[in-house]
Design a protein around this motif. Sequence first.
Motif, short mmCIF file in Angstrom:
data_model
loop_
_atom_site.label_atom_id
_atom_site.label_comp_id
_atom_site.label_asym_id
_atom_site.label_seq_id
_atom_site.Cartn_x
_atom_site.Cartn_y
_atom_site.Cartn_z
N ILE A 1 0.86 -1.19 0.00
CA ILE A 1 0.00 0.00 0.00
C ILE A 1 0.89 1.23 0.00
O ILE A 1 1.66 1.45 0.94
CB ILE A 1 -0.92 0.05 1.24
N GLY B 1 2.82 4.03 -3.04
CA GLY B 1 3.89 3.96 -4.04
C GLY B 1 4.90 5.07 -3.85
O GLY B 1 5.35 5.68 -4.81
N SER C 1 9.38 4.16 0.01
CA SER C 1 9.41 2.93 0.80
C SER C 1 8.58 1.82 0.15
O SER C 1 9.00 0.66 0.10
CB SER C 1 8.89 3.19 2.22
N GLY C 2 7.41 2.18 -0.39
CA GLY C 2 6.56 1.18 -1.03
C GLY C 2 7.20 0.63 -2.30
O GLY C 2 7.14 -0.57 -2.58
N GLU D 1 -1.44 2.60 -5.26
CA GLU D 1 -1.13 4.00 -4.92
C GLU D 1 -2.38 4.84 -5.14
O GLU D 1 -2.98 4.81 -6.21
CB GLU D 1 0.04 4.51 -5.79
N LYS D 2 -2.72 5.58 -4.11
CA LYS D 2 -3.97 6.37 -4.15
C LYS D 2 -3.90 7.51 -5.18
O LYS D 2 -4.90 7.89 -5.77
CB LYS D 2 -4.20 6.93 -2.74
N LEU E 1 5.28 12.17 -4.19
CA LEU E 1 6.17 13.06 -3.44
C LEU E 1 7.51 13.26 -4.16
O LEU E 1 8.15 14.29 -4.05
CB LEU E 1 6.40 12.49 -2.02
N LEU E 2 7.94 12.24 -4.90
CA LEU E 2 9.24 12.35 -5.56
C LEU E 2 9.16 13.06 -6.91
O LEU E 2 10.15 13.61 -7.39
CB LEU E 2 9.84 10.95 -5.78
N HIS F 1 15.86 16.50 -2.91
CA HIS F 1 16.82 17.49 -3.41
C HIS F 1 18.23 16.95 -3.32
O HIS F 1 19.01 17.10 -4.24
CB HIS F 1 16.70 18.79 -2.61
N LEU G 1 1.49 3.67 4.09
CA LEU G 1 0.79 4.94 4.31
C LEU G 1 1.09 5.44 5.72
O LEU G 1 1.63 4.70 6.54
CB LEU G 1 -0.71 4.79 4.05
N MET H 1 -0.01 19.64 1.49
CA MET H 1 0.70 18.37 1.65
C MET H 1 -0.26 17.28 2.11
O MET H 1 -0.20 16.15 1.65
CB MET H 1 1.84 18.52 2.68
N TYR I 1 7.41 15.76 7.11
CA TYR I 1 8.15 14.50 7.03
C TYR I 1 7.43 13.36 7.74
O TYR I 1 8.04 12.50 8.36
CB TYR I 1 9.56 14.70 7.60
N GLY J 1 7.98 2.63 5.74
CA GLY J 1 7.80 4.04 5.43
C GLY J 1 8.59 4.92 6.37
O GLY J 1 9.14 4.46 7.37
N PRO K 1 13.11 9.52 8.47
CA PRO K 1 12.65 10.30 7.32
C PRO K 1 13.72 10.42 6.25
O PRO K 1 14.87 10.04 6.46
CB PRO K 1 12.35 11.67 7.94
C1 LIG Z 1 9.29 19.32 0.84
C2 LIG Z 1 10.07 18.07 1.08
C3 LIG Z 1 11.41 18.03 0.74
C4 LIG Z 1 12.15 16.87 0.96
N1 LIG Z 1 13.47 16.84 0.59
C5 LIG Z 1 14.19 15.70 0.76
C6 LIG Z 1 15.54 15.62 0.33
O1 LIG Z 1 16.12 16.56 -0.21
N2 LIG Z 1 16.21 14.45 0.53
C7 LIG Z 1 15.62 13.38 1.12
O2 LIG Z 1 16.28 12.34 1.27
N3 LIG Z 1 14.33 13.43 1.54
C8 LIG Z 1 13.60 14.56 1.37
N4 LIG Z 1 12.30 14.61 1.78
C9 LIG Z 1 11.73 13.45 2.49
C10 LIG Z 1 11.40 12.30 1.56
O3 LIG Z 1 10.80 12.76 0.38
C11 LIG Z 1 10.43 11.35 2.29
O4 LIG Z 1 10.97 11.02 3.55
C12 LIG Z 1 10.18 10.05 1.53
O5 LIG Z 1 9.96 10.28 0.16
C13 LIG Z 1 8.97 9.36 2.15
O6 LIG Z 1 8.67 8.16 1.46
P1 LIG Z 1 7.53 7.20 2.02
O7 LIG Z 1 7.39 6.09 1.07
O8 LIG Z 1 7.80 6.87 3.44
O9 LIG Z 1 6.20 8.10 2.06
P2 LIG Z 1 5.31 8.68 0.87
O10 LIG Z 1 6.14 9.12 -0.28
O11 LIG Z 1 4.41 9.69 1.50
O12 LIG Z 1 4.46 7.42 0.39
C14 LIG Z 1 3.26 7.00 0.95
C15 LIG Z 1 2.26 6.85 -0.19
O13 LIG Z 1 1.08 6.22 0.29
C16 LIG Z 1 0.01 6.71 -0.50
N5 LIG Z 1 -1.24 6.39 0.20
C17 LIG Z 1 -1.78 6.99 1.29
N6 LIG Z 1 -2.92 6.38 1.63
C18 LIG Z 1 -3.11 5.36 0.75
C19 LIG Z 1 -4.10 4.36 0.59
N7 LIG Z 1 -5.16 4.27 1.40
N8 LIG Z 1 -3.97 3.48 -0.43
C20 LIG Z 1 -2.92 3.54 -1.28
N9 LIG Z 1 -1.95 4.48 -1.17
C21 LIG Z 1 -2.04 5.37 -0.16
C22 LIG Z 1 0.30 8.19 -0.62
O14 LIG Z 1 -0.38 8.78 -1.70
C23 LIG Z 1 1.83 8.18 -0.79
O15 LIG Z 1 2.21 8.23 -2.15
C24 LIG Z 1 11.54 15.74 1.55
C25 LIG Z 1 10.18 15.78 1.87
C26 LIG Z 1 9.45 16.92 1.63
C27 LIG Z 1 7.99 16.93 1.97
#
Ligand SMILES: Cc1cc2nc3c(=O)[nH]c(=O)nc-3n(C[C@H](O)[C@H](O)[C@H](O)COP(=O)(O)OP(=O)(O)OC[C@H]3O[C@@H](n4cnc5c(N)ncnc54)[C@H](O)[C@@H]3O)c2cc1C
Length: 523
Positions: free
Chosen positions: A47, A49, A52-53, A71-72, A79-80, A95, A310, A451, A463, A487, A493
């Motif tokens: 769950i 994309g 981490s997913g 992915e919703k 985010l990427l 970045h 998520l 966000m 974050y 995640g 983070p």
């Molecule tokens: C402004 C900003 C700048 C950043 N800059 C950097 C940087 O320079 N370097 C760095 O290393 N990190 C940076 N980060 C942090 C980094 O982007 C995140 O820590 C990382 O991408 C998080 O990945 P994740 O998979 O944990 O979460 P997410 O990318 O949030 O993935 C979770 C996904 O789950 C989906 N979802 C939610 N609910 C559901 C559901 N019910 N069913 C299906 N899908 C669902 C969401 O849509 C989302 O796509 C930054 C973050 C931000 C906000």
Amino acid sequence: MVGALADRHRNHQPPADDGPVQLRRVRRHQRLPGPAFSPVSYDWLVIGGGASGLTAAVLLAQEGRRVALVEKSPRLAPLLRGFRRGNFHFDTGFHYSGGLGQGEILDLFFRHLGVSERLRTTPFDLTGFDRVREPGQAEFAFPVGEERLEERLCREFPGQEKAVSGYLAEVRRACAVHPYLDLDAPLAGSGALFGLDGTSLRKMLSRWTDLPRLRRLLAVHTLLYGVPPEEAPFRLHASVVGPYYQSVHGLVGGGLALAEAFTARLAELGVDIFLGRGVRELLFTPAGTLRGARLEDETVVETRGCVATLHPTLLPALLPEGVFRPIYRRRLLALEDSLPAFTLYGVCRKPNDLLRGRNIFLLGPLKKGLEDSIYLTAADNGPGSGSGLIAIAPVPSGAVERWKDSVAGRRPAGYEAYKAEQAAQLVRRIEEGCPELGGIEVMATATALTMRDYLHTPKGGLYGVRHRLGQYNPQPRTRVANLLLAGQGVAAPGVLGAVLSGFLTCGEVIGHERLRERVKACR
Ligand SMILES: Cc1cc2nc3c(=O)[nH]c(=O)nc-3n(C[C@H](O)[C@H](O)[C@H](O)COP(=O)(O)OP(=O)(O)OC[C@H]3O[C@@H](n4cnc5c(N)ncnc54)[C@H](O)[C@@H]3O)c2cc1C
């Protein structure tokens, strides 16, 4: 112009080679009338994309498991991906990162995931990848490399040599015992790995030095994960900054390149992808065994296992009452978010290369600590970048609370006025602190509400979960067999933290020692 980030899908130009195999699969699922059943039964459903997913899906598929990813958002890795305004591409969630140097941990992870050959790293300024500007002080530049950093800090703070080397040794030690940052570290029980206990960053710094400016400089990177130094666990801080002290890189093409590399890899591995509809509920047999997931369009996806990436506070709502014990449920629901921020995406009309390969932290007076800080980075660090810039300024929790019931695209005038005022103030402060960046034109802005709605998180903290001392830290295993968490809210983070969490969680399935050996083989 102050635009809304929320409608950026419209402006994003999709890459031409967006994985035809993947799109064919998606369409096949989309044609099914609802309520529908996916034609296959999966070993694992992932769950989310995000970084981490995507990592979890690749790792499990590489092990020969049949994997689906839901992915919703309408596109993978929202985010990427970033977004486009005019001629400028603005990165959102990536970045720069530590650990991308040859043979370093994120490089090894990417190699094992089979995405590194599609990525090209670009080194940040060796003489100062992060530059700190404070009122009444000369700029302090963090050089790449721990020895150089130690040398520079000692030069800047004569008499603090013991403090500087002692503190940096603590950072090194904390990273060296982490089995997924140092693959040669002994493998401790992963359950104990990420407990948010121990010493706070502030206490650790106070142990080594009583110079407020030195303490503040060494804590400046807490802004990268949105937890103040008095609440930040030192171990977590070390795991974030340790890799940055080794090497610092961006990616040519930024976060979008990473999203595309993963998309292509998933297609190669035959992972089925469901986009634009989230998981609405997880389904169980009467005996309490996980059997599938129902998506928002009523499609039922059968699966024997699930990795949920998520925001962990959203997980209990996907489960029938009673599946989680009340105490575990309460713990998840009580998780706080990292600090919210106001983000400005702009274009600097005055020619400059201030942000090329480096970031700026603009800090307020020393007595204000890290309050009122601004983090500035380039919109695109690849070759030929213009002078687009991104400014992120933490704001108090609740700054946009009064508009929380509004929806993207239909926010009230008061909210738009708030954003315009924040943007104008931010531009003033940036131009004061960085006269090189004159003539800033605002292209888009984002608040916690942006966000929240864009990334489907409960509060829009930048974050995800606030990794603070004393708070329960979700572990990969839940109380339900075959329902795992991953995640940024689980490990740490940042892209490295999120990718690492994918490894940590899949290590529970594949076997940690086996997985670490495979990553080591990429050296
Ligand atoms: C402004 C900003 C700048 C950043 N800059 C950097 C940087 O320079 N370097 C760095 O290393 N990190 C940076 N980060 C942090 C980094 O982007 C995140 O820590 C990382 O991408 C998080 O990945 P994740 O998979 O944990 O979460 P997410 O990318 O949030 O993935 C979770 C996904 O789950 C989906 N979802 C939610 N609910 C559901 C559901 N019910 N069913 C299906 N899908 C669902 C969401 O849509 C989302 O796509 C930054 C973050 C931000 C906000």
